[in-house]
Design a protein around this motif. Structure first.
Motif, PDB file in Angstrom:
ATOM      1  N   PRO A 172      91.670  97.665  65.983  1.00 36.74           N
ATOM      2  CA  PRO A 172      90.642  97.012  65.476  1.00 36.74           C
ATOM      3  C   PRO A 172      89.935  96.075  66.499  1.00 36.74           C
ATOM      4  O   PRO A 172      90.651  96.114  67.680  1.00 36.74           O
ATOM      5  N   ASP A 226      90.024  92.973  66.983  1.00 37.50           N
ATOM      6  CA  ASP A 226      90.948  91.923  67.788  1.00 37.50           C
ATOM      7  C   ASP A 226      91.863  92.610  68.602  1.00 37.50           C
ATOM      8  O   ASP A 226      92.797  91.748  69.215  1.00 37.50           O
ATOM      9  N   GLU A 278      96.936  98.624  57.965  1.00 34.33           N
ATOM     10  CA  GLU A 278      97.111  97.997  59.674  1.00 34.33           C
ATOM     11  C   GLU A 278      98.760  98.334  60.258  1.00 34.33           C
ATOM     12  O   GLU A 278      98.739  98.403  61.110  1.00 34.33           O
ATOM     13  N   LEU A 336      94.855  94.479  68.134  1.00 38.75           N
ATOM     14  CA  LEU A 336      96.018  94.713  67.807  1.00 38.75           C
ATOM     15  C   LEU A 336      96.061  95.100  66.253  1.00 38.75           C
ATOM     16  O   LEU A 336      95.319  94.740  65.448  1.00 38.75           O
ATOM     17  N   PHE A 337      96.948  96.071  66.080  1.00 36.26           N
ATOM     18  CA  PHE A 337      97.514  96.178  64.605  1.00 36.26           C
ATOM     19  C   PHE A 337      98.354  94.925  64.416  1.00 36.26           C
ATOM     20  O   PHE A 337      99.570  95.457  65.015  1.00 36.26           O
ATOM     21  N   ASP A 338      97.962  94.174  63.739  1.00 39.41           N
ATOM     22  CA  ASP A 338      99.096  92.970  63.492  1.00 39.41           C
ATOM     23  C   ASP A 338      98.631  92.432  62.139  1.00 39.41           C
ATOM     24  O   ASP A 338      97.840  92.503  61.568  1.00 39.41           O
ATOM     25  N   ASP A 351      95.682  91.474  59.498  1.00 36.29           N
ATOM     26  CA  ASP A 351      94.461  90.491  59.779  1.00 36.29           C
ATOM     27  C   ASP A 351      93.412  90.965  60.032  1.00 36.29           C
ATOM     28  O   ASP A 351      92.520  90.327  60.585  1.00 36.29           O
ATOM     29  N   SER A 352      93.069  92.304  60.312  1.00 38.38           N
ATOM     30  CA  SER A 352      91.700  92.866  60.669  1.00 38.38           C
ATOM     31  C   SER A 352      90.936  93.388  59.142  1.00 38.38           C
ATOM     32  O   SER A 352      91.577  93.913  58.549  1.00 38.38           O
TER      33      SER A 352
HETATM   34 CA    CA Z   1      94.665  93.008  63.802  1.00 35.43          CA
END
Ligand code: CA
Ligand code: FEO
Ligand code: CA
Ligand code: CA
Length: 714
Positions: free
Chosen positions: A464, A466, A542, A468-470, A451-452
């Motif tokens: 990133p 935000d 990510e 989180l790596f997510d 999502d980044s």
């Molecule tokens: Ca992210």
């Protein structure tokens, strides 16, 4: 007994190994996986490294939800950790001839510690000792070691005069997955299941000069030392210690390279599985390279055949291009020559003469520990690849989901969902129904999206913006409703050549997926991505955010709707492993000055308090400390506070682990102690456990301190 927790804290302790070895000695690489890391990864598909796909509205923001734990899914049995707890329906051993589970497992135990119980031990420090090291207030003992006799009249272990006949009645070599199955409602007797992944002949035989010079008897000893063991065990007094029962051992069983297996599922009887010795394509001798595994809600063992390519070779070059391409995708040698030379003892291992024999390995196997007369199964519905393990959850409507990793660089994560529903009944019909549940269902492979912005994922491991790596993801169908979901491939082809099917489906290439296991209460699926030093910055994404990832990471996946049958999910990284002083590491947001160093997470387990346990394979070569077993709380202020609970001897990897359902015992498989380059019986690198030749062993760890509580983790 060693009981040393005052080992100094973090520091570099050893010269680091060649990074091409994934954190292990060259000897380990040679025997475990035929130098898989030294070769180009077999996945040459052009599947995207998912890069910059931005998914909107990812709801999940990291694993560590501080709130109440809801029983979001009903889980019947994870790995051995919370497996098979007697419900009190009866003792199968007390019923003459019953010899099968009368007691379905459940994920709790009446005397288990409470959920969210705090960790109380002082962590074991980084060390390179040739010992099992546990915290103060704990003790350990060897439960069973390579060569221990398992049957009445079986010979005692004799390193100097080993025979294949003796080995078939003795505990096998390199122990990996460990699970415990109860035999009574008080949980004082149980069955111990242990995988025997592979053999290291350089350490088993004096004067070993290589497979080409081996005697046929030595090759047969190695075959007999593979497979698995079922061992009746009993609790020692009122402690957490366990030992093999003395006397009646009606359940004890050795499974090895000559044990008949029944092939089940859609590929049973396929032309792709037929051989001269088995023209029906339904009976296979042996299981090979069984690494990790899991436990089903009906109390059976699931165990994954992993690096099976190394057992096969060709006495003449394979020239058929389609066959050669299929072999290549699975890492099977196509030019003349073999590494283990088993074809000298059994011609079926020569693919020049028996081209389908390799297709009969690389499956998840199911074994009923409660029925010593049962025929083990190979489950073709779950696909064929380098199976690390297989763990289960129940879907919202009572079907069975099985999570699986394909352990090689740039390989994939899979899920199977059964067509039928799990029955909780105790009758023979219910049991037969459950034993066949994994023969029919849908097979999926995972695609992850982040999502980044892609520009923020540069391969350095920097978080990133935000934080989180997510992201999100989907389970792409390979087999659906009994039909192939992959253009140009039949169901049989999808199941036998699953890697090729997953390439076509567009799965995400991961950093060596090892254990993939659902949390028994929350249903969050944790997967260990152990390392991948070949990922380039351009290939970073990510979900695999570091180039030259020598230390691995742990990804947590939440199925949408908290239903294991979902085809979409969200995910985040909860651990980016390595030296905590390295800015590329991430310990779930916890203060890294407080954590133990971890690298190369391999095995995943949970305890009755809901904590995440990780065992490692590759710390010596990646961070210079022995491998070990770690715990990470998932809830509350301590969430992410990772601590080392145990370390294993020189050259060993830490396997299992298993926390018993009453929370009072940890079982650890000490795999390949002394497997260091240059080691031999004349110059052993480890003398674990008995001061002479190193012997792979299962050890039991329990709490001895009168204060602080009786449970593992106290
Ligand atoms: Ca992210
Ligand atoms: Fe046998 Fe994936 O470790
Ligand atoms: Ca493993
Ligand atoms: Ca391993």
């Amino acid at each position: 007994m060693p009981d040393l927790d005052d080992v100094p804290g973090r520091r570099r302790l050893l010269p680091l190994l060649d990074s091409s070895r994934g954190g292990r000695s060259a000897m380990t690489c040679r025997y475990r996986c035929a130098d898989a890391c030294a070769h180009e990864a077999p996945n040459t598909s052009d599947n995207a490294y998912f890069g910059d796909v931005v998914e909107a509205a990812v709801s999940r923001r990291g694993l560590l939800r501080g709130g109440a734990v809801a029983a979001a899914v009903v889980v019947g049995g994870g790995s051995g950790t919370l497996a098979a707890v007697a419900s009190g329906a009866g003792d199968p051993a007390d019923t003459e001839g019953a010899a099968r589970a009368a007691v379905p497992p459940r994920p709790d135990h009446p005397d288990a510690p409470e959920y969210g119980r705090p960790v109380g031990f002082r962590p074991v420090g980084d060390n390179t000792l040739d010992a099992v090291v546990v915290p103060n207030g704990y003790d350990w003992s060897v439960t069973i070691a390579w060569g221990d006799p398992m049957f009445r009249g079986a010979p005692e272990f004799d390193f100097e005069h080993q025979t294949a006949a003796a080995q078939r009645e003795q505990f096998g070599y390199n122990c990996d997955f460990v699970a415990v199955y109860p035999l009574d409602r008080r949980f004082e007797r149980a069955l111990l299941w242990v995988n025997h992944e592979y053999t290291n002949e350089e350490l088993m035989f004096r004067g070993w000069t290589g497979a080409a010079g081996a005697t046929v008897e030595q090759l047969r000893i190695a075959m007999a030392a593979h497979g698995g063991s079922i061992v009746e065990i009993e609790r020692v007094g009122d402690t957490g210690e366990w030992r093999p029962v003395d006397g009646r051992r009606r359940y004890n069983r050795r499974i090895h390279a000559g044990t008949p297996f029944r092939v089940t599922g859609p590929a049973a009887g396929s032309d792709l599985l037929r051989t001269a010795a088995d023209p029906a394509g339904t009976t296979v001798l042996g299981m090979l390279n069984n690494c990790a595994g899991g436990t089903t809600p009906w109390g059976t063992v699931l165990t994954g055949e992993e690096n099976v390519n190394q057992y096969f070779g060709a006495s003449a070059d394979v020239t058929d291009p389609e066959t050669a391409a299929r072999y290549a995708r699975y890492g099977i040698r196509t030019t003349a020559g073999t590494s283990r030379a088993w074809e000298r003892a059994d011609a079926r291992f020569d693919v020049s003469g028996e081209p389908n024999e390799p297709n009969r390995f690389g499956w998840v196997c199911q074994i009923d520990p409660y029925d010593p007369r049962s025929t083990p199964q190979k489950l073709t519905a779950l696909g064929r690849f380098k199976h690390e393990g297989a763990t289960t959850a129940l879907t919202a409507d009572g079907r069975v989901a099985v999570y699986m990793g394909d352990d090689e660089r740039f390989e994939y994560v899979y899920k199977f969902v059964s067509s039928g529903r799990f029955r909780t009944g105790q009758g023979d019909r219910d049991r037969r129904h459950n034993l066949a549940l994994l023969e029919d269902g849908d097979l999926f492979v995972a695609r992850f999206t982040g999502d980044s912005p892609a520009a923020e994922i540069d391969g350095s491991g920097r978080l990133p913006s935000d934080g989180l790596f997510d992201g999100a993801g989907e389970w792409l169908p390979l087999v659906s409703g009994g039909e192939s979901a992959v253009d140009g491939m039949s169901v049989e082809e999808v199941l036998v050549f699953t890697r090729l099917a997953a390439d076509r489906a567009g799965a995400t290439k991961m950093d060596r997926p090892e254990d993939v296991e659902p949390h028994p209460v929350t249903g969050t699926v944790f997967m260990a991505l152990t390392n991948n030093d070949r990922r380039t910055p351009a290939q970073a994404d990510e979900a695999n955010p570091r180039a030259t990832n020598r230390w691995g990471h742990v990804l947590a996946l939440d199925e949408d709707g908290a239903d294991a049958a979902a085809t979409t999910f969200t995910w985040s990284l909860v651990l980016v492993a390595g030296d905590p002083d390295d800015p590329s590491t991430y310990y779930a947001g916890f203060d890294k000055s407080q954590v133990s160093m971890i690298s190369c997470p391999d095995n995943v387990a949970f305890d009755p308090s809901g904590r995440l346990w990780l065992a490692t394979d590759g710390m010596p070569g990646s961070v210079g400390a022995n491998d070990g077993m770690f715990v990470m709380p998932l809830d509350g202020d301590d969430a992410g506070h990772l601590r080392r609970f145990a370390s294993v001897p020189v050259g060993a990897e830490c396997c299992g682990p298993c926390i018993t359902p009453d929370g009072r015992t940890a079982l650890i498989a000490v795999q390949h102690p002394g497997e260091e380059d240059g080691a031999s019986p004349e110059a052993p690198a480890s003398t674990f456990p008995y001061g002479d030749q190193p012997r792979p062993s299962v050890v039991t760890v329990w709490r001895t301190s009168p204060t602080g509580g009786p449970f593992i983790g106290d």
